[in-house]
Design a protein around this motif. Structure first.
Motif, PDB file in Angstrom:
ATOM      1  N   LEU B   8     -23.413   5.758 -33.071  1.00 58.31           N
ATOM      2  CA  LEU B   8     -23.313   5.091 -34.225  1.00 58.31           C
ATOM      3  C   LEU B   8     -21.921   4.714 -34.593  1.00 58.31           C
ATOM      4  O   LEU B   8     -21.655   3.333 -34.642  1.00 58.31           O
ATOM      5  N   THR B   9     -20.850   5.490 -34.327  1.00 57.43           N
ATOM      6  CA  THR B   9     -19.563   5.265 -34.516  1.00 57.43           C
ATOM      7  C   THR B   9     -19.092   4.252 -33.284  1.00 57.43           C
ATOM      8  O   THR B   9     -18.285   3.115 -33.878  1.00 57.43           O
ATOM      9  N   THR B  12     -20.613   0.654 -34.388  1.00 60.53           N
ATOM     10  CA  THR B  12     -20.096  -0.007 -35.796  1.00 60.53           C
ATOM     11  C   THR B  12     -18.641  -0.076 -35.670  1.00 60.53           C
ATOM     12  O   THR B  12     -17.931  -1.126 -36.194  1.00 60.53           O
ATOM     13  N   ALA B  13     -17.763   0.666 -34.848  1.00 55.73           N
ATOM     14  CA  ALA B  13     -16.348   0.313 -34.525  1.00 55.73           C
ATOM     15  C   ALA B  13     -16.036  -0.787 -33.563  1.00 55.73           C
ATOM     16  O   ALA B  13     -16.196  -0.587 -32.267  1.00 55.73           O
ATOM     17  N   ALA B  14     -15.834  -1.733 -34.216  1.00 57.38           N
ATOM     18  CA  ALA B  14     -15.427  -3.148 -33.171  1.00 57.38           C
ATOM     19  C   ALA B  14     -13.840  -3.033 -33.006  1.00 57.38           C
ATOM     20  O   ALA B  14     -13.106  -2.455 -33.929  1.00 57.38           O
ATOM     21  N   SER B  15     -13.381  -3.488 -32.005  1.00 58.32           N
ATOM     22  CA  SER B  15     -12.048  -3.375 -31.983  1.00 58.32           C
ATOM     23  C   SER B  15     -11.422  -4.757 -31.358  1.00 58.32           C
ATOM     24  O   SER B  15     -12.296  -5.335 -30.375  1.00 58.32           O
ATOM     25  N   ILE B  85     -14.807  -9.219 -32.083  1.00 52.30           N
ATOM     26  CA  ILE B  85     -14.452  -9.929 -33.333  1.00 52.30           C
ATOM     27  C   ILE B  85     -14.634 -11.453 -33.098  1.00 52.30           C
ATOM     28  O   ILE B  85     -14.576 -11.901 -32.312  1.00 52.30           O
ATOM     29  N   ASP B  99     -16.545  -9.051 -37.904  1.00 50.33           N
ATOM     30  CA  ASP B  99     -17.245  -8.038 -36.950  1.00 50.33           C
ATOM     31  C   ASP B  99     -18.709  -8.530 -36.365  1.00 50.33           C
ATOM     32  O   ASP B  99     -19.495  -8.700 -37.123  1.00 50.33           O
ATOM     33  N   THR B 102     -21.891  -6.754 -37.147  1.00 52.53           N
ATOM     34  CA  THR B 102     -22.544  -6.313 -38.477  1.00 52.53           C
ATOM     35  C   THR B 102     -22.218  -7.787 -39.410  1.00 52.53           C
ATOM     36  O   THR B 102     -23.032  -7.732 -40.483  1.00 52.53           O
ATOM     37  N   ARG B 104     -19.675  -8.538 -40.875  1.00 53.77           N
ATOM     38  CA  ARG B 104     -18.806  -7.962 -42.005  1.00 53.77           C
ATOM     39  C   ARG B 104     -17.539  -9.034 -41.892  1.00 53.77           C
ATOM     40  O   ARG B 104     -16.902  -8.914 -40.802  1.00 53.77           O
ATOM     41  N   VAL B 105     -16.699  -9.330 -42.799  1.00 57.06           N
ATOM     42  CA  VAL B 105     -15.582  -9.917 -42.839  1.00 57.06           C
ATOM     43  C   VAL B 105     -14.329  -9.157 -42.769  1.00 57.06           C
ATOM     44  O   VAL B 105     -14.209  -8.423 -43.726  1.00 57.06           O
ATOM     45  N   PHE B 106     -13.402  -9.475 -41.765  1.00 59.65           N
ATOM     46  CA  PHE B 106     -12.152  -8.642 -41.669  1.00 59.65           C
ATOM     47  C   PHE B 106     -11.168  -9.486 -42.588  1.00 59.65           C
ATOM     48  O   PHE B 106     -10.844  -8.709 -43.679  1.00 59.65           O
ATOM     49  N   TRP B 107     -11.048 -10.616 -42.399  1.00 58.84           N
ATOM     50  CA  TRP B 107     -10.136 -11.405 -43.437  1.00 58.84           C
ATOM     51  C   TRP B 107     -10.547 -13.092 -43.338  1.00 58.84           C
ATOM     52  O   TRP B 107     -11.383 -13.362 -42.475  1.00 58.84           O
TER      53      TRP B 107
END
Lengths: 261, 462
Positions: B8-9, B12-15, B85, B99, B102, B104-107
């Protein structure tokens, strides 16, 4: 609130700084000064600069006003402007808010002593200190050079006063701007990541990993810990740099106004 | 349990990997999980070699996330994807880093264009370019902005042209080597269009190619000598070009001449409007051009991505350029020389009957805008428009979103140039309802020669 001075941080700092003469008609509360700081940043910094000394013959950060002396006159000047100059009337600033700006201007003059005592700085030498002896690029970025782990300093000269820069260099923990706090997370499988918080919502958190500078998104349900780091990771430069080097460094940082909007 | 957590990590962890180097963009096809340029690749093919989604399983796709834009404008951007990203533009000119797993917004980098910005046809943006850790955005107030891809912080911001004069940019920039190339829109406001390259580090202009030649330059004679029509003759750039690294040529489609629907004061072919230009990527010098619609009066912008294909053509290996143009014709050109190889209609066309040997369209008499109106096929939106075509090296087919059986009544009106004001010179009026279909061209079936319309998927008229 305005008229009734309860207790003044200014008074204390005046004593600490060796009684700088200012002509304040009032004493101000720290919350008034802080409110004024925000008003000043939003309305005044663009022309006058964070140190209030950007406009020739109007060094308002050091109490040198040409057309006003009392607090009431300053409030009127802020709201009405000065005819035939670039100082337009700012009647969008309410009178109470203008009063907090005056409170902040008085406090600026009082607290400027800390850097006034430093020898004259040289920005070019300060750049060299920043990039070599100070090791600042290990954490900070200017333009497209340096690490993104710490606050970006490309426009720091347009945002922070010399005294604030001085204090951050000597006592990094004295004031950490909320947006610059690092965040530490520990995942359920034990991995620890420290970085800059970019965004979060109820279920997820997005950060820039200070170590590898990668953008990472986590589900909070997969985290064991999730908290801001209280202390600054920046070392104090009090004993690391000479007084002259500190002054040079502050001159360099103050010269960084950035370019892009 | 532990394994599940790790998994899961990982999910969910995009880089973000820092270096989108020029070399990496050159080989973009080797990393199909990413999308490093507007068209995915320098060749403009928009082909993905990913195979996870198939005709059989596409029906099983489910919604994974929604990004709610803080804008009521249209999304016309193709996102850039780098290592998990997604970078896209919330119109008109906010850059968002998401991301991709998901949503979700980084910035978000918020940019408010100048009030003077008056882009014809929507406050839109078609996307970004990336080089190293820097994103590049062209804005509707004709500025070019570089932004740090990790923090969203602006690095430089330069004026490309004056929005007060009608200039705008909706194009996604194209990075070639150390330069960022953009082109200006504003053909409906009497601009003189250009393509320009900027140093990726500093934003300094490296070269500029005017899409309307000035006095003394070849092609200037295609504008009247008796007036200054060339100074505000339009010739916009709306959509990103492509690039051939072997030839070091970058290809760009050029928009209509102005006034759009009244060519009376701009007699001549009006180069390089409605053309493709091949420019040296280092200097911006013109290598060759081909004009699809000389002296256009139908708003037939060549607002398409030039699609570059290396394949057999009539028995020999050729470097080709495929182009389904707004004017209703599908073209095959030699992209090393600009030689016209083929032109065939892919939708109903009544303004030209065919081509001469050199590829000049043979006009049908009387088919021009008029005071009472002239019915022309295809209509003002064209047989196709800016919506990108694609080419599959696997099937050898060229895919075109098209407007079928579509016409406009072109009414001509007088117009005078005023800086920054509409410079249309007419009104194209809608006629019949039309449907949209996707046309698939097998342009090079060797045994039978050219076979158009291998398949057509028609969407019913609404």
């Amino acid at each position: 609130m305005w008229a009734i001075a309860i207790r003044s941080c200014l008074f204390i700092s005046m004593l600490a700084a060796g009684a700088v003469p200012v002509i304040a008609q009032h004493e101000y509360t720290s919350s008034e000064i802080e409110a004024g700081r925000q008003q000043y940043a939003a309305n005044c910094t663009r022309c006058h600069g964070p140190d209030g000394d950007n406009v020739a013959n109007a060094d308002i950060g050091h109490g040198k006003f040409r057309r006003a002396s009392t607090d009431e006159e300053l409030v009127q000047l802020i709201r009405n402007g000065v005819p035939n100059t670039a100082m337009a009337g700012m009647n969008n600033i309410s009178e109470p808010n203008a009063k907090t700006i005056v409170a902040y201007l008085r406090s600026m003059a009082a607290t400027a002593a800390a850097v006034a005592a430093l020898p004259t700085g040289d920005a070019a030498r300060g750049k060299a200190v920043f990039e070599s002896k100070g090791g600042c690029t290990n954490c900070h970025r200017i333009g497209d050079v340096g690490s993104r782990a710490g606050p970006d300093l490309s426009q720091i000269g347009a945002q922070r006063r010399s005294v604030e820069l001085h204090r951050s260099l000597i006592e990094p923990d004295a004031e950490i701007v909320p947006a610059n706090r690092l965040i530490k997370i520990v995942t359920r499988d034990g991995a620890t990541i420290t970085g800059r918080l970019l965004n979060q919502d109820s279920f997820t958190v997005q950060l820039l990993d200070a170590k590898d500078e990668k953008l990472k998104s986590f589900s909070k349900s997969n985290l064991r810990e999730f908290a801001f780091v209280d202390k600054s990771t920046m070392p104090s430069y009090k004993d690391k740099l000479s007084t002259q080097e500190l002054s040079d460094l502050i001159s360099y940082l103050s010269s960084l106004k950035g370019q892009a909007q | 349990m532990i394994r599940r957590t790790i998994l899961l990590t990982l999910i969910t962890a995009a880089s973000l990997q820092a270096q989108v180097s020029y070399e990496r963009i050159l080989r973009a096809g080797q990393e199909p999980q990413n999308w490093l340029t507007y068209s995915g690749n320098y060749n403009g093919q928009r082909y993905s070699s990913l195979v996870q989604i198939t005709p059989e399983n596409v029906k099983n796709l489910e919604l994974q996330w929604i990004f709610q834009a803080r804008s009521l404008e249209k999304f016309e951007a193709t996102p850039i994807m780098t290592d998990g990203i997604m970078y896209t533009v919330e119109a008109p000119n906010n850059i968002v880093a998401l991301d991709a797993a998901t949503g979700r917004v980084f910035w978000t980098y918020n940019y408010t264009p100048a009030q003077a910005a008056r882009p014809c046809c929507g406050r839109v943006n078609r996307g970004l370019a990336i080089l190293g850790d820097t994103l590049f955005m062209a804005t509707i107030d004709a500025r070019l902005i570089a932004v740090d891809a990790k923090s969203g912080r602006p690095l430089w911001n330069v004026a490309v042209a004056k929005p007060e004069s009608g200039y705008a940019m909706t194009v996604a920039p194209l990075v070639v080597k150390d330069k960022v190339i953009v082109g200006t829109a504003g053909g409906e406001y009497g601009i003189r269009g250009f393509i320009a390259a900027y140093d990726a580090k500093t934003g300094k202009e490296a070269w500029r190619f005017y899409t309307i030649p000035g006095p003394g330059e070849p092609g200037h004679e295609t504008w009247p000598a008796s007036n200054n029509a060339w100074e505000h003759g339009g010739a916009s750039v709306w959509v990103t070009g492509s690039y051939d690294p072997d030839l070091n040529l970058t290809y760009w489609g050029i928009g209509n001449p102005g006034p759009d629907w009244n060519g009376d004061d701009r007699g001549g072919d009006n180069l390089y409007s409605c053309s493709v230009v091949a420019l040296d990527a280092d200097t911006g010098k013109l290598k060759w051009h081909y004009q699809f619609s000389p002296h256009d009066e139908f708003d037939y912008d060549s607002t398409q991505v030039p699609v570059l294909v290396d394949t057999q053509w009539q028995g020999s290996q050729r470097k080709l350029m495929l182009w389904a143009n707004r004017n209703g014709f599908f073209y095959v050109l030699d992209r090393a020389t600009g030689q016209f190889l083929l032109g065939k209609p892919f939708v109903e066309v009544n303004w030209a009957s065919g081509f001469d040997e050199k590829g000049r369209p043979q006009r049908i008499p009387g088919m021009t805008p008029s005071a009472q109106g002239t019915l022309i096929l295809p209509g003002n939106q064209g047989g196709t428009n800016w919506y990108n075509p694609s080419y599959s090296p696997k099937t050898g087919l060229f895919y075109i979103p098209t407007w079928a059986n579509y016409s406009s009544l072109y009414v001509k009106q007088p117009v005078e140039y005023q800086e920054g004001r509409n410079f249309g010179g007419g009104t194209p009026r809608p006629t019949t309802p039309t449907g949209i279909r996707t046309t698939v061209n097998n342009y090079a079936k060797e045994d039978e020669g050219y076979v158009p319309f291998a398949q057509s998927i028609r969407t019913p008229a609404k």
